[in-house]
Design a protein around this motif. Sequence first.
Motif, PDB file in Angstrom:
ATOM      1  N   ASN A 164      31.380 -82.985 -82.792  1.00  0.00           N
ATOM      2  CA  ASN A 164      32.491 -83.982 -82.773  1.00  0.00           C
ATOM      3  C   ASN A 164      32.211 -85.271 -83.350  1.00  0.00           C
ATOM      4  O   ASN A 164      30.894 -85.744 -82.696  1.00  0.00           O
ATOM      5  CB  ASN A 164      33.351 -84.091 -81.615  1.00  0.00           C
ATOM      6  CG  ASN A 164      34.820 -84.483 -81.588  1.00  0.00           C
ATOM      7  OD1 ASN A 164      35.331 -84.637 -83.009  1.00  0.00           O
ATOM      8  ND2 ASN A 164      35.432 -84.776 -80.642  1.00  0.00           N
ATOM      9  N   LEU A 165      33.034 -85.995 -84.020  1.00  0.00           N
ATOM     10  CA  LEU A 165      32.815 -87.351 -84.277  1.00  0.00           C
ATOM     11  C   LEU A 165      33.817 -88.382 -84.008  1.00  0.00           C
ATOM     12  O   LEU A 165      35.033 -87.834 -84.144  1.00  0.00           O
ATOM     13  CB  LEU A 165      32.645 -87.422 -85.809  1.00  0.00           C
ATOM     14  CG  LEU A 165      31.454 -86.906 -86.409  1.00  0.00           C
ATOM     15  CD1 LEU A 165      31.407 -86.896 -87.964  1.00  0.00           C
ATOM     16  CD2 LEU A 165      30.037 -87.833 -86.184  1.00  0.00           C
ATOM     17  N   ILE A 166      33.602 -89.274 -83.051  1.00  0.00           N
ATOM     18  CA  ILE A 166      34.515 -90.411 -82.744  1.00  0.00           C
ATOM     19  C   ILE A 166      34.209 -91.758 -83.262  1.00  0.00           C
ATOM     20  O   ILE A 166      33.154 -92.004 -83.151  1.00  0.00           O
ATOM     21  CB  ILE A 166      34.973 -90.340 -81.170  1.00  0.00           C
ATOM     22  CG1 ILE A 166      33.597 -90.534 -80.306  1.00  0.00           C
ATOM     23  CG2 ILE A 166      35.406 -88.757 -80.685  1.00  0.00           C
ATOM     24  CD1 ILE A 166      34.014 -90.616 -78.945  1.00  0.00           C
ATOM     25  N   LEU A 167      35.208 -92.545 -83.230  1.00  0.00           N
ATOM     26  CA  LEU A 167      35.168 -94.050 -83.672  1.00  0.00           C
ATOM     27  C   LEU A 167      35.413 -94.926 -82.656  1.00  0.00           C
ATOM     28  O   LEU A 167      36.298 -94.449 -81.582  1.00  0.00           O
ATOM     29  CB  LEU A 167      35.817 -94.442 -84.650  1.00  0.00           C
ATOM     30  CG  LEU A 167      35.557 -93.754 -86.226  1.00  0.00           C
ATOM     31  CD1 LEU A 167      36.468 -94.197 -87.322  1.00  0.00           C
ATOM     32  CD2 LEU A 167      34.007 -93.596 -86.538  1.00  0.00           C
ATOM     33  N   ASP A 168      34.760 -95.948 -82.145  1.00  0.00           N
ATOM     34  CA  ASP A 168      35.040 -96.908 -81.229  1.00  0.00           C
ATOM     35  C   ASP A 168      36.311 -97.580 -81.240  1.00  0.00           C
ATOM     36  O   ASP A 168      36.863 -97.916 -80.403  1.00  0.00           O
ATOM     37  CB  ASP A 168      34.002 -98.076 -81.204  1.00  0.00           C
ATOM     38  CG  ASP A 168      32.635 -97.408 -80.784  1.00  0.00           C
ATOM     39  OD1 ASP A 168      32.707 -96.179 -80.318  1.00  0.00           O
ATOM     40  OD2 ASP A 168      31.668 -98.131 -80.715  1.00  0.00           O
ATOM     41  N   ARG A 169      37.087 -97.806 -82.519  1.00  0.00           N
ATOM     42  CA  ARG A 169      38.193 -98.187 -82.958  1.00  0.00           C
ATOM     43  C   ARG A 169      39.263 -97.081 -82.977  1.00  0.00           C
ATOM     44  O   ARG A 169      39.101 -96.062 -83.256  1.00  0.00           O
ATOM     45  CB  ARG A 169      38.347 -98.880 -84.293  1.00  0.00           C
ATOM     46  CG  ARG A 169      38.130-100.289 -84.072  1.00  0.00           C
ATOM     47  CD  ARG A 169      37.809-101.179 -85.245  1.00  0.00           C
ATOM     48  NE  ARG A 169      38.607-100.932 -86.424  1.00  0.00           N
ATOM     49  CZ  ARG A 169      38.652-101.448 -87.619  1.00  0.00           C
ATOM     50  NH1 ARG A 169      37.621-102.404 -87.819  1.00  0.00           N
ATOM     51  NH2 ARG A 169      39.185-101.229 -88.576  1.00  0.00           N
TER      52      ARG A 169
ATOM     53  N   GLY B 235      30.587 -95.802 -83.953  1.00  0.00           N
ATOM     54  CA  GLY B 235      31.042 -94.518 -83.281  1.00  0.00           C
ATOM     55  C   GLY B 235      29.947 -93.808 -82.750  1.00  0.00           C
ATOM     56  O   GLY B 235      28.859 -94.108 -82.461  1.00  0.00           O
ATOM     57  N   ARG B 236      30.267 -92.646 -82.393  1.00  0.00           N
ATOM     58  CA  ARG B 236      29.512 -91.658 -81.455  1.00  0.00           C
ATOM     59  C   ARG B 236      29.620 -90.375 -82.050  1.00  0.00           C
ATOM     60  O   ARG B 236      30.474 -89.780 -82.274  1.00  0.00           O
ATOM     61  CB  ARG B 236      29.842 -91.502 -80.110  1.00  0.00           C
ATOM     62  CG  ARG B 236      29.746 -93.042 -79.290  1.00  0.00           C
ATOM     63  CD  ARG B 236      29.967 -92.932 -77.930  1.00  0.00           C
ATOM     64  NE  ARG B 236      29.166 -94.208 -77.149  1.00  0.00           N
ATOM     65  CZ  ARG B 236      28.159 -94.504 -76.702  1.00  0.00           C
ATOM     66  NH1 ARG B 236      27.035 -93.455 -77.023  1.00  0.00           N
ATOM     67  NH2 ARG B 236      27.748 -95.693 -76.218  1.00  0.00           N
TER      68      ARG B 236
ATOM     69  N   PHE C  88      26.050 -94.401 -83.314  1.00  0.00           N
ATOM     70  CA  PHE C  88      25.893 -94.772 -84.751  1.00  0.00           C
ATOM     71  C   PHE C  88      26.578 -95.982 -85.188  1.00  0.00           C
ATOM     72  O   PHE C  88      27.628 -96.267 -84.657  1.00  0.00           O
ATOM     73  CB  PHE C  88      25.973 -93.570 -85.563  1.00  0.00           C
ATOM     74  CG  PHE C  88      27.446 -93.078 -85.794  1.00  0.00           C
ATOM     75  CD1 PHE C  88      28.308 -93.554 -86.662  1.00  0.00           C
ATOM     76  CD2 PHE C  88      27.883 -92.139 -84.941  1.00  0.00           C
ATOM     77  CE1 PHE C  88      29.606 -93.150 -86.869  1.00  0.00           C
ATOM     78  CE2 PHE C  88      29.315 -91.690 -85.075  1.00  0.00           C
ATOM     79  CZ  PHE C  88      30.113 -92.200 -86.039  1.00  0.00           C
ATOM     80  N   GLN C  89      26.178 -96.518 -86.303  1.00  0.00           N
ATOM     81  CA  GLN C  89      26.791 -97.347 -87.066  1.00  0.00           C
ATOM     82  C   GLN C  89      26.551 -97.405 -88.661  1.00  0.00           C
ATOM     83  O   GLN C  89      25.547 -97.360 -89.121  1.00  0.00           O
ATOM     84  CB  GLN C  89      26.607 -98.891 -86.491  1.00  0.00           C
ATOM     85  CG  GLN C  89      25.274 -99.421 -86.682  1.00  0.00           C
ATOM     86  CD  GLN C  89      24.971-100.727 -85.982  1.00  0.00           C
ATOM     87  OE1 GLN C  89      25.662-101.264 -85.182  1.00  0.00           O
ATOM     88  NE2 GLN C  89      24.191-101.623 -86.608  1.00  0.00           N
ATOM     89  N   PHE C  90      27.504 -97.899 -89.281  1.00  0.00           N
ATOM     90  CA  PHE C  90      27.389 -97.942 -90.671  1.00  0.00           C
ATOM     91  C   PHE C  90      28.184 -99.083 -91.290  1.00  0.00           C
ATOM     92  O   PHE C  90      29.117 -99.286 -91.010  1.00  0.00           O
ATOM     93  CB  PHE C  90      28.405 -96.632 -91.518  1.00  0.00           C
ATOM     94  CG  PHE C  90      27.443 -95.301 -91.293  1.00  0.00           C
ATOM     95  CD1 PHE C  90      26.261 -95.131 -92.076  1.00  0.00           C
ATOM     96  CD2 PHE C  90      27.851 -94.391 -90.258  1.00  0.00           C
ATOM     97  CE1 PHE C  90      25.691 -93.843 -92.087  1.00  0.00           C
ATOM     98  CE2 PHE C  90      27.272 -93.138 -90.299  1.00  0.00           C
ATOM     99  CZ  PHE C  90      26.059 -92.810 -90.951  1.00  0.00           C
ATOM    100  N   PRO C  91      27.472 -99.751 -92.104  1.00  0.00           N
ATOM    101  CA  PRO C  91      28.060-100.933 -92.898  1.00  0.00           C
ATOM    102  C   PRO C  91      29.065-100.520 -93.908  1.00  0.00           C
ATOM    103  O   PRO C  91      28.813 -99.573 -94.655  1.00  0.00           O
ATOM    104  CB  PRO C  91      26.879-101.742 -93.440  1.00  0.00           C
ATOM    105  CG  PRO C  91      25.806-100.877 -93.815  1.00  0.00           C
ATOM    106  CD  PRO C  91      26.141 -99.612 -92.692  1.00  0.00           C
ATOM    107  N   VAL C  92      30.153-101.155 -94.051  1.00  0.00           N
ATOM    108  CA  VAL C  92      31.190-100.693 -95.208  1.00  0.00           C
ATOM    109  C   VAL C  92      30.671-101.571 -96.423  1.00  0.00           C
ATOM    110  O   VAL C  92      30.596-102.763 -96.337  1.00  0.00           O
ATOM    111  CB  VAL C  92      32.464-100.989 -94.828  1.00  0.00           C
ATOM    112  CG1 VAL C  92      33.336-100.631 -96.154  1.00  0.00           C
ATOM    113  CG2 VAL C  92      32.931-100.140 -93.646  1.00  0.00           C
TER     114      VAL C  92
END
Length: 405
Positions: A17-22, A35-36, A125-129
Amino acid sequence: MNLFQSLFKLNPIQSINLILDRTNQIFFPGETIHGRLLVELNQSIDLGCVELSFVGHTKTVVDYSSIASKSIQTNHHQEQHLFGTNSDQLKAEKIVEDFDIFRFLYHFPQFQEQKLFEGNCSLPFQFPVPLNIPSSFCYRNKLQIDYKIIAKIGRQSKELNVEICGLPSIATEKLSIPVYKRCTKKIGLYNAKQLNLQCRIDHAGWTSGSIIPIYCSIDNHSSRKITINGTLKQEIQIIAHNQRQSFVEKIAISDSNIIDANSVNFQCNLSLKLPDRLPVIQNTCRTIEINYFVEIKLDIPFALNLYSQLPLIITNSPMIDGQNGQQTSNALVSRQDAPPIYPYSDHQHTGALQTDQVRPSAPTMMPPSSSIDYNLSIPSTVYPMSQRILHNHNLIYPTLPSKEF
């Protein structure tokens, strides 16, 4: 133990599963997605089996007709459907072009050479847009731009869609340039009367969700009553392997006003409400371009109507900083404070982001051949990105002196 149970036991992955902090999944260029990755395991696995990526993808489809007797030489993938056997009949063709706008591959450096043990695991994890990327957009079956975070572990995978609100890739000073146009027409065959129309918008740049005031001045020297209204239109241009196709959609329509006969210097103010989060794809994709313009229409009885087009630049960032009241050009974040320009070089974001897996953005689309001069260029500054853009509905816009009627 039956075969199904034995196969289930051999599979180490229970769920992904993927979840975002926002809470919302809407992001702007220059922001960072946090996210995580949640994994439930039946047995321990190597962390190297986990692949996490952030991908932007675009697809365009162009349909066109040609004479079947003509020989079309192409190396591109085409789907052809022939109707009849007559060489003068039409042949419909579909040309498809799709590619990745970018692809980021994430690694977990803090867990190098470790295992994920049986049970529940949570990996941040984190990704730049990237900055100069188009908005998420889907139009009929003609084009699609989507962004996804994809997790793969063995044969199992999980995808999470992320919505991107893009920004126009233009010089910021063009947002404040006033838009003005004047056009004339003769009404009648004998003893023709003059009809003059002057239209003005205070500035070309507008934020999605705002209200655009349009100032019109009409000189109607004829004996006919004329109706005036305004329409916001969206021009969508797509390219697939050098084949171009255009579509125009109506976005919003203003109320109509009646201009009496023999009315000179008639002043009329129209207004158009922009929808929230309009797709912004302007100089950020080589196969898709979206332009906006206001079309003012004078509906003339028993004669050809008179039209005037005023180009607009739509953005998803506020025109004025709501906190200090400064204009956008003063409120923009500096280039050195913003995330690095995509693509990233090898000495940037080392560790968390594998730079050799990053694909550069495609070249921007050539400006369309049109009577409207959008005069686009590459920006010298970066637009501000913030969640308050989604909630600020009382935006104020700068105005500059323009030509008086």
